[in-house]
Design a protein around this motif. Structure first.
Motif, PDB file in Angstrom:
ATOM      1  N   ALA A  18     -43.482  32.960  54.835  1.00  0.00           N
ATOM      2  CA  ALA A  18     -44.022  31.598  54.889  1.00  0.00           C
ATOM      3  C   ALA A  18     -43.046  30.619  55.527  1.00  0.00           C
ATOM      4  CB  ALA A  18     -44.403  31.142  53.481  1.00  0.00           C
ATOM      5  N   MET A  19     -41.754  30.763  55.197  1.00  0.00           N
ATOM      6  CA  MET A  19     -40.747  29.866  55.766  1.00  0.00           C
ATOM      7  C   MET A  19     -40.648  30.049  57.272  1.00  0.00           C
ATOM      8  SD  MET A  19     -37.385  30.156  57.042  1.00  0.00           S
ATOM      9  CE  MET A  19     -36.507  31.421  56.149  1.00  0.00           C
ATOM     10  N   GLN A  20     -40.585  31.284  57.715  1.00  0.00           N
ATOM     11  CA  GLN A  20     -40.466  31.554  59.149  1.00  0.00           C
ATOM     12  C   GLN A  20     -41.683  31.064  59.916  1.00  0.00           C
ATOM     13  OE1 GLN A  20     -39.927  35.703  58.509  1.00  0.00           O
ATOM     14  NE2 GLN A  20     -37.705  35.587  58.285  1.00  0.00           N
ATOM     15  N   GLU A  21     -42.862  31.220  59.320  1.00  0.00           N
ATOM     16  CA  GLU A  21     -44.094  30.715  59.948  1.00  0.00           C
ATOM     17  C   GLU A  21     -44.033  29.203  60.112  1.00  0.00           C
ATOM     18  OE1 GLU A  21     -46.673  32.212  61.166  1.00  0.00           O
ATOM     19  OE2 GLU A  21     -47.019  34.138  60.170  1.00  0.00           O
ATOM     20  N   GLU A  22     -43.591  28.513  59.061  1.00  0.00           N
ATOM     21  CA  GLU A  22     -43.564  27.050  59.128  1.00  0.00           C
ATOM     22  C   GLU A  22     -42.490  26.552  60.084  1.00  0.00           C
ATOM     23  OE1 GLU A  22     -43.616  23.135  56.205  1.00  0.00           O
ATOM     24  OE2 GLU A  22     -43.950  25.138  55.376  1.00  0.00           O
ATOM     25  N   VAL A  23     -41.334  27.221  60.123  1.00  0.00           N
ATOM     26  CA  VAL A  23     -40.290  26.847  61.087  1.00  0.00           C
ATOM     27  C   VAL A  23     -40.842  26.909  62.507  1.00  0.00           C
ATOM     28  CG1 VAL A  23     -38.138  27.638  62.149  1.00  0.00           C
ATOM     29  CG2 VAL A  23     -38.302  27.450  59.668  1.00  0.00           C
ATOM     30  N   ALA A  25     -43.985  26.774  63.425  1.00  0.00           N
ATOM     31  CA  ALA A  25     -45.068  25.800  63.617  1.00  0.00           C
ATOM     32  C   ALA A  25     -44.550  24.374  63.747  1.00  0.00           C
ATOM     33  CB  ALA A  25     -46.056  25.900  62.460  1.00  0.00           C
ATOM     34  N   GLN A  26     -43.493  24.045  62.998  1.00  0.00           N
ATOM     35  CA  GLN A  26     -43.014  22.657  62.950  1.00  0.00           C
ATOM     36  C   GLN A  26     -42.002  22.319  64.045  1.00  0.00           C
ATOM     37  OE1 GLN A  26     -44.114  20.248  60.915  1.00  0.00           O
ATOM     38  NE2 GLN A  26     -45.542  21.667  59.965  1.00  0.00           N
ATOM     39  N   PHE A  27     -41.485  23.312  64.705  1.00  0.00           N
ATOM     40  CA  PHE A  27     -40.427  23.056  65.692  1.00  0.00           C
ATOM     41  C   PHE A  27     -40.927  22.195  66.846  1.00  0.00           C
ATOM     42  CE2 PHE A  27     -38.018  24.456  69.527  1.00  0.00           C
ATOM     43  CZ  PHE A  27     -36.807  23.897  69.179  1.00  0.00           C
ATOM     44  N   ASP A  28     -40.117  21.229  67.228  1.00  0.00           N
ATOM     45  CA  ASP A  28     -40.397  20.352  68.361  1.00  0.00           C
ATOM     46  C   ASP A  28     -39.131  20.312  69.213  1.00  0.00           C
ATOM     47  OD1 ASP A  28     -40.806  18.295  70.168  1.00  0.00           O
ATOM     48  OD2 ASP A  28     -41.518  16.859  68.678  1.00  0.00           O
ATOM     49  N   SER A  29     -39.211  20.793  70.437  1.00  0.00           N
ATOM     50  CA  SER A  29     -38.007  20.897  71.277  1.00  0.00           C
ATOM     51  C   SER A  29     -37.417  19.536  71.635  1.00  0.00           C
ATOM     52  CB  SER A  29     -38.328  21.681  72.558  1.00  0.00           C
ATOM     53  OG  SER A  29     -39.314  21.013  73.310  1.00  0.00           O
ATOM     54  N   ALA A  30     -38.153  18.461  71.393  1.00  0.00           N
ATOM     55  CA  ALA A  30     -37.634  17.116  71.678  1.00  0.00           C
ATOM     56  C   ALA A  30     -36.804  16.572  70.517  1.00  0.00           C
ATOM     57  CB  ALA A  30     -38.784  16.168  71.982  1.00  0.00           C
TER      58      ALA A  30
END
Length: 436
Positions: A18-23, A25-30
């Protein structure tokens, strides 16, 4: 997601947690990224997915990404994970005790990813000031531990040597509230999984009470009760690991002491043998409390309690990884310091006779040839099978290093393989074999 499926297939796992999935999904390169997650929850895979994603957005240059870690054990683990995920990524692992000449030669090849401990990276920076001039992504893994070990000034020096960082990723198993000014995060996304029940290791806790004189005897009986399984035994000092290992050996239990005073070769060999199943018991200091991901390491014994509860948690994090069930034991003698958090743990009675655990199923054979001689795993396995009618199950983990290789083989045929294969040739290269 097709790329992520490829990564997890290469790692031999079924899915992200679950943690890896959310990381992902939530990542924004900006924006920069902070990940707080418990020991053993899979932070390495989580940030590696982000790093590999960022690498695709830039040209391949030397030191495109830098992963800074507090210990050499963690550096080696990260290198192993990323190589398994994508073997097309060129990497170098820099850490104290390694052969600096080999590291320099690897740097000359222009690796995209540098994984390093602070001191050894500065050693190379002083000789190659432009090493990090193209670094666009910086990962500070186990950042809390790096600050705890006093790497503040070294990390500051390294960050200032990176001339054009565009992305920063920080991971930690505890929340670092006061981040040093030199980190300068850009509007960071912060994911905090420290209290997420699903990621907290599934551990059972036991206490073994003892008189002072019989403490080692109780440890011996506990190991015999556990049987032929991987066990980490934690002590507080180097001398204690050597002493306990020696006394256990005198009772018929083979173990390996593991601490910072050992030569790097013996430290790496100890981990190789624990991972490949030719050794089962590691007597260690807190050196092994972070950065080691050993499969089926589901028993942690505190022969001595650490001084801080945080270290107790990190020690336990070596067990019950990847949602497996783990067991934590403490051997407590009269007069030992027993922390409040352990006072009401279930007592384990050792009032029966427990036979000595059988020897591990495998033994390790060292081959005096490796990557520099163009030898790979397939070559070694093929060579072993050419010596006799062996089964696939007779050969376990194969680890090929720069100048030598290590193979776990069925204990019943190990000596025979050494005898038959010693001084023979692999790819025209004469090799010597030895049991270690």
């Amino acid at each position: 997601m097709d790329q992520i499926k490829k990564y997890i297939d290469n790692l031999g796992i079924s899915s992200l947690n679950a943690m890896q999935e959310e990381v992902n999904a939530q990542f924004d390169s900006a924006r920069d990224f902070i990940l707080l997650s418990p020991t053993g929850s899979g932070k390495t895979l989580a940030f590696s997915i982000l790093l590999l994603k960022l690498l695709k957005n830039y040209p391949k240059t030397i030191g495109s990404a830098l992963i800074l870690v507090p210990t050499r054990e963690l550096a080696l683990q990260i290198e192993s994970v990323i190589k398994k995920m994508d073997n097309t990524i060129s990497m170098v692992c820099l850490y104290g005790g390694n052969n600096s000449k080999l590291e320099k030669n690897k740097i000359k090849e222009g690796p995209q990813v540098i994984v390093a401990t602070p001191g050894r990276l500065i050693y190379h920076l002083e000789r190659e000031p432009g090493l990090l001039q193209h670094t666009h992504t910086l990962v500070l893994d186990e950042f809390d531990k790096s600050l705890e070990l006093g790497f503040y000034d070294q990390i500051s020096y390294i960050i200032h040597a990176c001339r054009d960082i565009k992305h920063k990723i920080l991971t930690s198993a505890t929340d670092v509230t006061d981040k040093p000014e030199f980190v300068k995060l850009n509007n960071p996304i912060k994911l905090d999984f420290l209290e997420k029940t699903a990621l907290i290791p599934n551990l059972n806790y036991f206490r073994v009470n003892s008189s002072t004189k019989l403490k080692l005897e109780q440890l011996f009986k506990l190991i015999c009760k556990i049987g032929a399984e991987r066990i980490l035994v934690f002590c507080n000092h180097r001398e204690a690991t050597e002493h306990v290992s020696s006394l256990l050996e005198s009772k018929g239990i083979d173990s390996i002491p593991y601490h910072g005073g050992l030569d790097q070769y013996f430290r790496e060999l100890a981990i190789t043998k624990i991972k490949n199943g030719s050794q089962l018991i590691l007597i260690t200091t807190d050196l092994a409390s972070r950065g080691l991901d050993i499969p089926d390491m589901n028993h942690v014994i505190h022969y001595q309690f650490p001084y801080k509860q945080e270290d107790f948690i990190h020690r336990n994090g070596r067990s019950g990884r990847n949602q497996q069930e783990g067991n934590v034991y403490s051997v407590i003698a009269e007069g030992d310091r027993c922390p409040e958090y352990y006072e009401h743990v279930e007592e384990l009675e050792l009032d029966e006779f427990y036979p000595l655990p059988p020897l591990p199923a495998y033994q390790t054979i060292r081959f005096t040839a490796g990557k520099k001689q163009k030898i790979n795993k397939i070559d070694i396995v093929g060579f072993i099978f050419s010596l006799g009618t062996y089964q696939k199950s007779d050969v376990g983990m194969v680890e090929v290093k720069a100048f030598d290789s290590y193979v776990a083989v069925n204990r019943s045929i190990a000596r025979e393989i050494v005898k038959l294969g010693n001084n023979a040739k692999i790819k025209g290269q004469k090799v010597r074999l030895s049991l270690i």
